[in-house]
Design an enzyme around this catalytic site. Structure first.
Site, short mmCIF file in Angstrom:
data_model
loop_
_atom_site.label_atom_id
_atom_site.label_comp_id
_atom_site.label_asym_id
_atom_site.label_seq_id
_atom_site.Cartn_x
_atom_site.Cartn_y
_atom_site.Cartn_z
N HIS A 11 51.77 52.54 6.86
CA HIS A 11 51.00 53.74 7.18
C HIS A 11 51.91 54.95 7.40
CE1 HIS A 11 52.30 53.69 11.38
NE2 HIS A 11 52.15 52.38 11.34
N GLU A 84 49.36 45.42 13.09
CA GLU A 84 50.72 45.32 13.61
C GLU A 84 50.80 44.18 14.62
OE1 GLU A 84 53.76 45.28 13.33
OE2 GLU A 84 54.33 47.41 13.40
#
Length: 210
Positions: A11, A84
């Site tokens: 990202h 994550e």
């Protein structure tokens, strides 16, 4: 038969990235730089002509994937397995704050020994869920197809090692995957269809130099 390909995109930048604040699974959005990074990377990722776009369900990944979706016309599939690593009590602290509060925990964090952090998700668990998600993506691709997955830096390093069959801990021999840099993996017919690493830390700048 044509080989399948995976493109794994981290990202764009968030304010927490810029502040060196530990994000983990906190749902932080892109900042202005992150939006610019995603907009710049998306046409290059779209040039792989992907047939599927999968994404972590956290905001920073969803916002990054939106730029790829705009360039490709694909609808993202959100998958929590692509999140994550969860870092427990360390999440929301800056590196300096963690170092001051617990030098031992900060040293473990910097080494990648995240299993030693309070309430953190074990690395083996991260590897298992990430590899499972990405293998599902690969299985869903048509022959010769490319799948894009938008995820997170540390989780992607763990995933790359797992997909390549490296031993646990070997991911830390890879460099840090920076915001909106990506990884390219492709099946190798010579190796029975096993994935091989064709590019790591790719960027529009690195490709323009080729």
């Amino acid at each position: 038969m044509s080989s399948k390909r995976l493109v794994l995109l981290r990202h764009g930048q968030t304010t927490w990235n810029a502040e060196h604040r530990i994000q983990g699974q906190q749902d932080v959005e892109l900042d202005d730089t992150g939006h610019a990074q995603a907009a710049a990377a998306a046409p290059y990722v779209a040039a792989y002509a992907p047939s599927l776009l999968w994404c972590s369900d956290l905001a920073r990944a969803r916002q990054t994937a939106a730029y790829v979706a705009k360039e490709t016309g694909l609808d993202p599939t959100y998958d929590a397995r692509l999140r994550e690593s969860a870092l427990g009590e360390c999440e929301s602290l800056t590196h300096e704050e963690l170092a001051a509060a617990s030098p031992e925990q900060y040293a473990a964090f910097r080494r990648g020994d995240w299993d030693l952090l309070p309430d953190a998700e074990g690395q083996a668990v991260v590897r298992e869920r990430m590899v499972a998600a990405l293998e599902d993506l690969r299985a869903a691709l048509p022959e010769g197809g490319t799948g894009v997955a938008v995820s997170h830096g540390a989780a992607l390093r763990v995933a790359v090692a797992g997909l390549l069959g490296w031993p646990e801990g070997a991911q830390w021999t890879l460099g840090n995957l920076r915001n909106c840099h990506w990884v390219e993996l492709a099946e190798s017919p010579a190796r029975g269809g096993r994935l091989v690493l064709e590019g790591y830390g790719l960027t529009p700048i690195s490709l323009s130099r080729d």
